[in-house]
Enzyme design. Sequence first.
Site, mmCIF file in Angstrom:
data_model
loop_
_atom_site.group_PDB
_atom_site.id
_atom_site.type_symbol
_atom_site.label_atom_id
_atom_site.label_comp_id
_atom_site.label_asym_id
_atom_site.label_seq_id
_atom_site.Cartn_x
_atom_site.Cartn_y
_atom_site.Cartn_z
ATOM 1 N N GLU A 1 0.807 -0.665 -4.981
ATOM 2 C CA GLU A 1 -0.337 0.340 -5.209
ATOM 3 C C GLU A 1 0.331 1.809 -5.519
ATOM 4 O O GLU A 1 0.734 2.219 -4.465
ATOM 5 C CB GLU A 1 -1.276 0.357 -3.990
ATOM 6 C CG GLU A 1 -2.548 1.221 -4.404
ATOM 7 C CD GLU A 1 -2.493 2.189 -3.565
ATOM 8 O OE1 GLU A 1 -3.674 3.187 -3.621
ATOM 9 O OE2 GLU A 1 -1.668 2.525 -2.369
ATOM 10 N N ASP B 1 0.826 -1.160 0.022
ATOM 11 C CA ASP B 1 0.002 0.196 0.080
ATOM 12 C C ASP B 1 0.792 1.309 -0.126
ATOM 13 O O ASP B 1 1.904 1.273 0.675
ATOM 14 C CB ASP B 1 -0.823 -0.149 1.203
ATOM 15 C CG ASP B 1 -1.851 1.118 1.404
ATOM 16 O OD1 ASP B 1 -2.726 1.350 0.455
ATOM 17 O OD2 ASP B 1 -1.434 2.105 2.052
HETATM 18 C C1 GLC Z 1 -4.013 3.508 -0.094
HETATM 19 C C2 GLC Z 1 -5.417 3.008 0.190
HETATM 20 C C3 GLC Z 1 -6.235 3.986 0.722
HETATM 21 C C4 GLC Z 1 -5.804 4.778 2.047
HETATM 22 C C5 GLC Z 1 -4.112 5.104 1.767
HETATM 23 C C6 GLC Z 1 -3.402 5.463 3.100
HETATM 24 O O1 GLC Z 1 -4.156 4.533 -1.140
HETATM 25 O O2 GLC Z 1 -5.768 2.288 -1.002
HETATM 26 O O3 GLC Z 1 -7.430 3.557 1.075
HETATM 27 O O4 GLC Z 1 -6.320 5.742 2.383
HETATM 28 O O5 GLC Z 1 -3.385 4.010 0.897
HETATM 29 O O6 GLC Z 1 -3.196 4.171 3.493
#
Ligand code: GLC
Length: 624
Positions: free
Chosen positions: A305, A263
């Site tokens: 991500e 993430d």
């Molecule tokens: C990523 C997640 C999101 C979250 C962010 C901070 O972008 O998909 O939902 O708010 O990370 O952890």
Amino acid sequence: MTDTREIFDLRLARSAPDLWPMLAQLYGDHPDYPSLRDTLLADMRAAWKARPADLKTLDLQRDLEPDWFQRPDMLGYVFYIDRFAGNLAGVHDKLDYLESLGVTYVHLMPCLKPRPGDSDGGYSVMDYRRINPAYGTMGDLQTLSKALRKRGMSLCIDMVLNHTAKEHAWAKKARAGDAAHRDMYLFFDDDTLPKAYEQTLIEIFPDNAPGSFTHYPDIGKWVWTTFNEHQWDLNWANPRVFVEIARIMLFLANKGVDVLRLDAVAFMWKRMGTRCQSEPEVHMILRALRAVTRICAASVLHLEEAIVGPAEMLTYFGRGEHDGREGNLAYHNNLMVQFWSALATRDTGLMTHVLRTHFPENLTNATYATYIRCHDDIGWAITDEDAGALGFSGAAHRTYLSDFYEGTFEGSFARGALFQENPATGDKRISGTFASLAGLELAQANADPDQIETAVQRILLGNALIASYGGVPLIYMGDEIALTNDYGYLHVPEHSHDSRWIHRPRMDWDRLKRAQSDPDSPEGQVLRGTRHIYARRKATPQLHGAHACRIRDTGNPALFAFQRIAPANTLLCLFNFSQTWQHVPGHWLRDNGVSDFHDALSGGAVDLENDMFAMPPLGRVWLT
Ligand code: GLC
């Protein structure tokens, strides 16, 4: 079987060039580096030794079949455990349902122990080694992983790399003044440096968590908090952070996790004078982490991500010297953005331009995660340059899309909610479910059967697109039965500030029953259509992720087209983004590889009249 220590040594030799040179460049000058390097190697050996035998067999199997995740039978389903099935034990009762959809990959939204209260949907983790007690235990996760594997499904969970909750044990020790733990985060004595960094940083949650730093008067310090106040950024310039996180990743891999969704990776490295996103060191860290799992848990994939612009997102697969050595999977957020843009304008010019200009036809050892909606907002990742190439203003187009999908633009079919409007930049993002953004909510409110039918076709158009572009398509829970926006979040104190909860509804099992018993209802059509599309995908070998995706310009702005180029023959995928019939000359189809005029999506032959192929409004075909 060969002694498993030998296997470890072979894998270590294979991936050593991805590991040690990266770490030496990142941390070579750090005084603790030599000893931490030894600790890392010892941890890796220990993790391999502890790896259960069945997972070691899976490692070998996937070493022999490295394309397993690129195959057309891959289909992901993403859900919040509590909203879908109550808890981990409850998920078992839903596996028949997932199997009936053709699902082969299950992503449990954040399931590690979050901080109490608002935890940013679970992305504020206070213990990476425990499951959220509301969902069950680590043992329950292991049991689920085994049950999934029996059904040919793999398990994906979130691993937050950029930050921990401020309640994490490391953060608590840091707050209490422990120097070694302070060095795992980014602490500042005053606001001089934070202010200097903020000159070039972009606020992520300007509405409810403005700025990127938080002042704690009790300790007289500033802490780097890119996201929410309770999410403390880790200091990845400290090799100890690398070693600790690598250890946790291997711990989770040994519990039977197949895919680690890493993430918020873009933010991991800070450099004064930059946005502190996607800095070169981020890719060195990710390549080295990839090597660690590749050595000790070879079957495990990394999904990175990074929701960024087109050119930037590709770097997460590893570009240049990192090619094929970084993420196995990364979100194709640009495909999503372009889908919504083309749907609003009924013009695919920008989509064709962006996908053709910025994205290569092939990726090495990797594929996209394709999706139309997810648990986050939609940020309009359209650059001024790309909009300019088509002769319009990027800022105006982004504002138009927000207004359109909020539903305030005259003639819009969508119903959505704004997310994090930033008056300083003019940026406003959008929340809303697939069905509501595609027009079903408004159509049903108007009780207009034509509008309802059109909305259903938009949803199926989106599914046919992400099923064929190349990658692992992801269905977000409830989209298969066209769940509309859930306004209940406004009454939940810890959610009401965050409109993303509008598209994180609870699964509506009654609606599923209706969809099943009345296949002509909107939800019934969407369910039937969705199932059909993914069943056809599975039966279409050209859709393997390793086959090239070549964008074609049809010369007709209503139509989007690409070829999937397989050794045996080419598949031409065509999508009509307009609400009128469109005609494609037979010679254009033949020039683009169509010879037997079979539609792999419908399973039937297509007829030409006067050498013209007619596509219905919002139609889609996969032609051979
Ligand atoms: C990523 C997640 C999101 C979250 C962010 C901070 O972008 O998909 O939902 O708010 O990370 O952890």
